[in-house]
Design an enzyme around this catalytic site. Structure first.
Site, PDB file in Angstrom:
ATOM      1  N   SER A 135      42.293  45.558  47.088  1.00 54.68           N
ATOM      2  CA  SER A 135      41.067  45.396  46.286  1.00 54.68           C
ATOM      3  C   SER A 135      40.974  46.485  45.234  1.00 54.68           C
ATOM      4  O   SER A 135      40.516  46.254  44.114  1.00 54.68           O
ATOM      5  CB  SER A 135      39.835  45.462  47.194  1.00 54.68           C
ATOM      6  OG  SER A 135      39.912  44.444  48.171  1.00 54.68           O
ATOM      7  N   ARG A 316      38.302  41.631  26.058  1.00 56.27           N
ATOM      8  CA  ARG A 316      37.509  41.939  27.241  1.00 56.27           C
ATOM      9  C   ARG A 316      36.018  42.036  26.968  1.00 56.27           C
ATOM     10  O   ARG A 316      35.205  41.441  27.669  1.00 56.27           O
ATOM     11  CB  ARG A 316      37.957  43.280  27.812  1.00 56.27           C
ATOM     12  CG  ARG A 316      38.858  43.407  28.998  1.00 56.27           C
ATOM     13  CD  ARG A 316      38.901  42.432  30.063  1.00 56.27           C
ATOM     14  NE  ARG A 316      37.850  42.281  31.054  1.00 56.27           N
ATOM     15  CZ  ARG A 316      37.407  43.174  31.909  1.00 56.27           C
ATOM     16  NH1 ARG A 316      37.868  44.377  31.923  1.00 56.27           N
ATOM     17  NH2 ARG A 316      36.490  42.887  32.798  1.00 56.27           N
ATOM     18  N   GLU A 375      43.389  36.801  44.790  1.00 54.10           N
ATOM     19  CA  GLU A 375      42.847  36.924  43.422  1.00 54.10           C
ATOM     20  C   GLU A 375      41.522  37.688  43.445  1.00 54.10           C
ATOM     21  O   GLU A 375      40.614  37.399  42.672  1.00 54.10           O
ATOM     22  CB  GLU A 375      42.644  35.548  42.774  1.00 54.10           C
ATOM     23  CG  GLU A 375      43.924  34.789  42.545  1.00 54.10           C
ATOM     24  CD  GLU A 375      44.510  34.969  41.161  1.00 54.10           C
ATOM     25  OE1 GLU A 375      45.714  35.229  41.091  1.00 54.10           O
ATOM     26  OE2 GLU A 375      43.788  34.881  40.179  1.00 54.10           O
TER      27      GLU A 375
END
Ligand code: FAD
Length: 393
Positions: A135, A316, A375
């Site tokens: 993570s 982004r 993911e």
């Protein structure tokens, strides 16, 4: 004009869904149980998908691709997952391995690597996770150091889908150790690279046909021409890749959930207990209704996120301003939680038979579980959603 283009796109995606549905029902579905039982990578499915162009969906037409969008990617993921989770995951991991190239590669790199995919049917993979960096991906330790015309890569990636079968890997490394996100860079690494070896192949709860391995880099020399974007630009590319691919994970979850619902629904009309079919019991009807609510809500979210991503904004801050991070995370999180619930309910509806391998719903339940984990786990998706909510107060 814009309206005409969007109608044409809709029609193209409608035809795509029809043709993938046909491939899934006539070719993939009959292999699904065997792929799960044998736990061997389904090369026949990889060849079939390559032949049908499903592995080059997002490549430009000029490179032999379909010039498809995220909606098309999700449609393929959903329809294949309806029949076989492992086969869908192979297609998805391959496409995710190519997204860093799509968003960060230059023309020369795209020509070189797209060619390998479209003409040589090369498979791709996405390698971010490490044993100590899951993570917390920014803490990754694999290094790349420039020596002459090449970067020398050292370290280990783990749980890489398509790890042992891919020809091309998008590999995330640090070029400035200790600088976390600012030090991360990404390379396209070719399988033939000396110093790259495939580590252990994982045995998993589900997705048995999917190939999950470690990748080991020992002074692996990667030409500096394979660096995507700038040194230190890898984190942005990773985040954009995950934003673009999370709805497709949601689509896999959705396909699995729809498959489980349809199987359970059909079963309830045939199984008789207490002199009536299961479908006649209101308790069972309510379960089916709740499953259908989850599936429809997941579908709406997945395709809403895909439509937003189809604006192809690869910056982004613009993505964040549009709420892409949040919607993409929401779609992945909701659809995968829904798939877990729906597949577990399908097992319940089949009773003892649901627990047996004679029926597909236990496989669907095992396959669904990982969609809540990879993911970015669903806890991490909630972190992303909460961060976006709190940024605005
Ligand atoms: C079948 C499979 C295929 C995969 N394929 C790929 C691939 O192709 N490429 C790739 O790079 N990776 C891949 N992965 C790795 C996957 O993305 C990671 O497993 C995932 O990101 C979680 O990391 P971790 O396993 O290290 O768990 P950890 O990070 O150790 O997390 C353990 C638990 O803690 C929770 N947790 C962690 N941080 C927080 C937080 N901040 N707040 C709340 N809870 C938190 C997590 O949600 C989880 O429940 C794959 C994994 C599997 C199982």
């Amino acid at each position: 004009m814009a309206e005409m283009r969007s109608e044409m796109k809709e029609e193209r995606n409608r035809l795509l869904r029809e043709s993938v549905k046909k491939i899934a029902s006539t070719k993939v579905a009959k292999r699904a149980a065997e792929i799960d039982r044998a736990g061997v990578f389904p090369w026949d499915m990889a060849e079939l998908f390559a032949r049908q162009g499903l592995l080059s969906v997002m490549l430009p037409e000029s490179y032999g691709g379909m010039d498809g969008d995220i909606t098309a990617f999700c449609i393929i993921a959903e329809e294949i997952a309806y029949a076989c989770g492992s086969s869908a995951l192979m297609m998805l991991a391959h496409s995710v391995g190519l997204i860093p190239l799509m968003v960060g590669g230059n023309d020369e790199q795209k020509t070189r690597f797209y060619h390998r995919v479209a003409k040589d049917r090369a498979l791709a993979a996405f390698a971010l996770t490490e044993p100590e960096a899951g993570s917390d991906a920014a803490s990754l330790k694999t290094t790349a150091e420039l020596k002459g015309d090449s970067y020398l890569l050292n370290g280990r990636k783990c749980m890489v889908t398509n790890g042992g079968v891919a020809d091309l890997y998008a590999v995330f490394v640090t070029t400035r150790p200790g600088e976390r996100t600012k030090g991360i860079s990404v390379f396209m690494v070719e399988k033939e690279t000396a110093g790259l070896s495939i580590g252990k192949r994982e045995e998993k709860m589900g997705m048995h046909g999917s190939d999950t391995t470690d990748l080991i880099f020992e002074n692996a020399a990667v030409p500096k021409e394979n660096l995507l974007g700038e040194e230190g630009g890898g984190w942005e590319i990773a985040m954009m890749t995950l934003n673009l691919s999370r709805p497709a994970i949601g689509a896999i979850a959705l396909g699995i959930a729809q498959g489980a619902l349809d199987f359970a629904l059909d079963y309830t009309t045939k199984r008789v207990q207490f002199g009536q079919t299961l479908a006649d019991f209101q308790g069972v009807q309510f379960m089916l209704a709740d499953m259908a609510i989850q599936v429809e809500a997941a579908r709406a979210l997945v395709y809403k996120a895909a439509t937003l991503l189809d604006q192809k904004i690869f910056e982004r801050d613009k993505m964040a301003a549009l709420g892409v991070d949040k919607l993409s995370a929401t779609a992945k999180c909701f659809a995968s939680d829904a798939a877990m619930q729906v597949t577990a309910d399908a097992v319940q509806i089949l009773g003892g038979y649901g627990y047996l391998k004679d029926y597909p719903v236990e496989r669907m339940m095992r396959d669904a579980k990982v969609t809540q984990i990879f993911e970015g786990s669903n806890q991490v998706q909630r972190v992303i959603i909460a961060r976006d909510l709190l940024r605005k107060v």
